[in-house]
Design a protein around this motif. Structure first.
Motif, PDB file in Angstrom:
ATOM      1  N   ASN A  83      24.383  49.905  12.843  1.00  0.00           N
ATOM      2  CA  ASN A  83      24.796  49.593  11.485  1.00  0.00           C
ATOM      3  C   ASN A  83      24.006  50.466  10.521  1.00  0.00           C
ATOM      4  O   ASN A  83      22.815  50.706  10.725  1.00  0.00           O
ATOM      5  N   ARG A  84      24.651  50.903   9.485  1.00  0.00           N
ATOM      6  CA  ARG A  84      24.031  51.774   8.489  1.00  0.00           C
ATOM      7  C   ARG A  84      22.748  51.181   7.906  1.00  0.00           C
ATOM      8  O   ARG A  84      21.813  51.905   7.581  1.00  0.00           O
ATOM      9  N   PHE A  85      22.689  49.879   7.752  1.00  0.00           N
ATOM     10  CA  PHE A  85      21.570  49.257   7.068  1.00  0.00           C
ATOM     11  C   PHE A  85      20.558  48.610   8.012  1.00  0.00           C
ATOM     12  O   PHE A  85      19.528  48.138   7.555  1.00  0.00           O
ATOM     13  N   ALA A  86      20.864  48.565   9.306  1.00  0.00           N
ATOM     14  CA  ALA A  86      19.949  47.940  10.262  1.00  0.00           C
ATOM     15  C   ALA A  86      20.037  48.683  11.585  1.00  0.00           C
ATOM     16  O   ALA A  86      21.065  48.657  12.239  1.00  0.00           O
ATOM     17  N   GLU A  88      19.678  48.246  14.547  1.00  0.00           N
ATOM     18  CA  GLU A  88      19.647  47.251  15.614  1.00  0.00           C
ATOM     19  C   GLU A  88      20.768  47.606  16.571  1.00  0.00           C
ATOM     20  O   GLU A  88      21.911  47.207  16.368  1.00  0.00           O
ATOM     21  N   PRO A  89      20.458  48.367  17.595  1.00  0.00           N
ATOM     22  CA  PRO A  89      21.501  48.844  18.511  1.00  0.00           C
ATOM     23  C   PRO A  89      22.280  47.693  19.135  1.00  0.00           C
ATOM     24  O   PRO A  89      21.705  46.716  19.610  1.00  0.00           O
ATOM     25  N   LEU A  91      25.556  46.796  21.830  1.00  0.00           N
ATOM     26  CA  LEU A  91      26.481  47.263  22.863  1.00  0.00           C
ATOM     27  C   LEU A  91      27.879  46.864  22.441  1.00  0.00           C
ATOM     28  O   LEU A  91      28.151  45.686  22.206  1.00  0.00           O
ATOM     29  N   VAL A  92      28.753  47.846  22.302  1.00  0.00           N
ATOM     30  CA  VAL A  92      30.135  47.543  21.947  1.00  0.00           C
ATOM     31  C   VAL A  92      31.070  48.165  22.975  1.00  0.00           C
ATOM     32  O   VAL A  92      30.812  49.225  23.524  1.00  0.00           O
ATOM     33  N   ARG A  93      32.127  47.446  23.218  1.00  0.00           N
ATOM     34  CA  ARG A  93      33.204  47.925  24.088  1.00  0.00           C
ATOM     35  C   ARG A  93      34.443  48.035  23.228  1.00  0.00           C
ATOM     36  O   ARG A  93      34.674  47.208  22.355  1.00  0.00           O
ATOM     37  N   PHE A  94      35.229  49.053  23.457  1.00  0.00           N
ATOM     38  CA  PHE A  94      36.376  49.293  22.591  1.00  0.00           C
ATOM     39  C   PHE A  94      37.520  48.354  22.920  1.00  0.00           C
ATOM     40  O   PHE A  94      38.308  48.582  23.818  1.00  0.00           O
ATOM     41  N   THR A  95      37.556  47.290  22.155  1.00  0.00           N
ATOM     42  CA  THR A  95      38.682  46.366  22.174  1.00  0.00           C
ATOM     43  C   THR A  95      39.292  46.406  20.786  1.00  0.00           C
ATOM     44  O   THR A  95      38.739  47.009  19.866  1.00  0.00           O
ATOM     45  N   GLU A  96      40.382  45.745  20.610  1.00  0.00           N
ATOM     46  CA  GLU A  96      41.165  45.873  19.386  1.00  0.00           C
ATOM     47  C   GLU A  96      40.372  45.643  18.100  1.00  0.00           C
ATOM     48  O   GLU A  96      40.452  46.426  17.174  1.00  0.00           O
ATOM     49  N   ASP A  97      39.590  44.579  18.010  1.00  0.00           N
ATOM     50  CA  ASP A  97      38.909  44.307  16.742  1.00  0.00           C
ATOM     51  C   ASP A  97      37.386  44.274  16.892  1.00  0.00           C
ATOM     52  O   ASP A  97      36.703  43.488  16.269  1.00  0.00           O
ATOM     53  N   TRP A  98      36.847  45.183  17.679  1.00  0.00           N
ATOM     54  CA  TRP A  98      35.399  45.205  17.888  1.00  0.00           C
ATOM     55  C   TRP A  98      34.634  45.492  16.604  1.00  0.00           C
ATOM     56  O   TRP A  98      33.473  45.151  16.484  1.00  0.00           O
ATOM     57  N   ASP A 100      35.027  44.133  13.762  1.00  0.00           N
ATOM     58  CA  ASP A 100      34.909  42.944  12.931  1.00  0.00           C
ATOM     59  C   ASP A 100      33.421  42.610  12.761  1.00  0.00           C
ATOM     60  O   ASP A 100      32.694  42.505  13.750  1.00  0.00           O
ATOM     61  N   PRO A 101      32.946  42.438  11.509  1.00  0.00           N
ATOM     62  CA  PRO A 101      31.518  42.182  11.285  1.00  0.00           C
ATOM     63  C   PRO A 101      30.963  41.002  12.065  1.00  0.00           C
ATOM     64  O   PRO A 101      29.834  41.048  12.546  1.00  0.00           O
ATOM     65  N   VAL A 102      31.745  39.946  12.216  1.00  0.00           N
ATOM     66  CA  VAL A 102      31.282  38.782  12.973  1.00  0.00           C
ATOM     67  C   VAL A 102      31.085  39.161  14.441  1.00  0.00           C
ATOM     68  O   VAL A 102      30.071  38.825  15.055  1.00  0.00           O
ATOM     69  N   ARG A 103      32.051  39.880  15.007  1.00  0.00           N
ATOM     70  CA  ARG A 103      31.934  40.293  16.418  1.00  0.00           C
ATOM     71  C   ARG A 103      30.763  41.247  16.614  1.00  0.00           C
ATOM     72  O   ARG A 103      30.091  41.190  17.639  1.00  0.00           O
ATOM     73  N   LEU A 104      30.525  42.138  15.659  1.00  0.00           N
ATOM     74  CA  LEU A 104      29.397  43.056  15.788  1.00  0.00           C
ATOM     75  C   LEU A 104      28.070  42.304  15.790  1.00  0.00           C
ATOM     76  O   LEU A 104      27.171  42.643  16.556  1.00  0.00           O
ATOM     77  N   LYS A 105      27.941  41.286  14.939  1.00  0.00           N
ATOM     78  CA  LYS A 105      26.705  40.505  14.914  1.00  0.00           C
ATOM     79  C   LYS A 105      26.509  39.750  16.220  1.00  0.00           C
ATOM     80  O   LYS A 105      25.380  39.476  16.620  1.00  0.00           O
ATOM     81  N   GLU A 106      27.613  39.396  16.873  1.00  0.00           N
ATOM     82  CA  GLU A 106      27.538  38.675  18.142  1.00  0.00           C
ATOM     83  C   GLU A 106      27.353  39.604  19.335  1.00  0.00           C
ATOM     84  O   GLU A 106      27.023  39.148  20.424  1.00  0.00           O
ATOM     85  N   ALA A 107      27.572  40.896  19.125  1.00  0.00           N
ATOM     86  CA  ALA A 107      27.431  41.856  20.230  1.00  0.00           C
ATOM     87  C   ALA A 107      25.986  41.866  20.699  1.00  0.00           C
ATOM     88  O   ALA A 107      25.055  41.750  19.894  1.00  0.00           O
ATOM     89  N   PRO A 108      25.790  41.995  22.006  1.00  0.00           N
ATOM     90  CA  PRO A 108      24.417  41.975  22.519  1.00  0.00           C
ATOM     91  C   PRO A 108      23.604  43.170  22.041  1.00  0.00           C
ATOM     92  O   PRO A 108      24.138  44.254  21.839  1.00  0.00           O
ATOM     93  N   ARG A 109      22.312  42.931  21.858  1.00  0.00           N
ATOM     94  CA  ARG A 109      21.400  44.033  21.546  1.00  0.00           C
ATOM     95  C   ARG A 109      21.453  45.005  22.720  1.00  0.00           C
ATOM     96  O   ARG A 109      21.633  44.608  23.867  1.00  0.00           O
ATOM     97  N   TYR A 110      21.261  46.254  22.426  1.00  0.00           N
ATOM     98  CA  TYR A 110      21.450  47.309  23.423  1.00  0.00           C
ATOM     99  C   TYR A 110      20.273  48.252  23.384  1.00  0.00           C
ATOM    100  O   TYR A 110      20.178  49.086  22.492  1.00  0.00           O
TER     101      TYR A 110
END
Length: 171
Positions: A83-86, A88-89, A91-98, A100-110
């Motif tokens: 994220n531009r402001f944090a 905090e790596p 892990l994201v997988r390319f799914t349709e709405d990855w 989404d800010p809520v999904r990004l916050k829920e994504a595991p630290r990487y």
């Protein structure tokens, strides 16, 4: 001397915020979009909900993706999002709405420090290219209007290389 991880991540956060500013300047450049010149492809969000995405294919099936909100580095299937402001790596997988800010916050630290180091190294390469192709005066103008006007133009790439080195020390 090896720095503590929180300190390294804080420096990464400040650098990435500045870098996103610089990429924005490169996009808005009156003589033409530097990201397109570098080889990125532009993809506007057809629904108008998210910022425009810029994608650059790299060697070995890797890609870089940029948005106003952050930076992705990885494969076409998964990788690290910063994220531009944090810095905090995630892990994201390319799914349709990855994105989404809520999904990004829920994504595991990487904490794939090798990949994070490579991402910082790539940014350093881009900054060297921008400096060599368009000169100190152009980059200085961008910096003066950005979040860290005190940064030396010649030091941008070196700072990213140093961060890459510090992250690699955690491997």
């Amino acid at each position: 001397m090896r720095r503590e991880l929180p300190q390294v991540l804080r420096r990464g956060s400040a650098l990435l915020h500045q870098q996103c500013w610089l990429w924005g300047c490169d996009i808005r450049r009156s003589e033409g979009n530097l990201l397109l010149t570098y080889g990125f492809a532009r993809q506007a969000d057809l629904e108008g909900k998210r910022s425009t995405q810029y994608t650059l294919p790299l060697e070995h099936c890797s890609i870089v993706r940029l948005w106003g909100s952050g930076f992705y580095f990885g494969s076409v299937e998964e990788g690290v999002f910063l994220n531009r402001f944090a810095f905090e790596p995630r892990l994201v997988r390319f799914t349709e709405d990855w994105q989404d800010p809520v999904r990004l916050k829920e994504a595991p630290r990487y904490m794939d420090f090798q990949r994070l180091s490579a991402a910082c190294g790539w940014i350093a390469e881009y900054e060297m290219w921008a400096l060599l192709q368009f000169g100190k005066a152009y980059r200085r103008t961008c910096l003066l209007s950005g979040p860290d006007p005190a940064q030396e133009v010649e030091g941008i790439a070196a700072t990213w290389r140093q961060l890459a080195k510090e992250l690699a020390a955690f491997c």
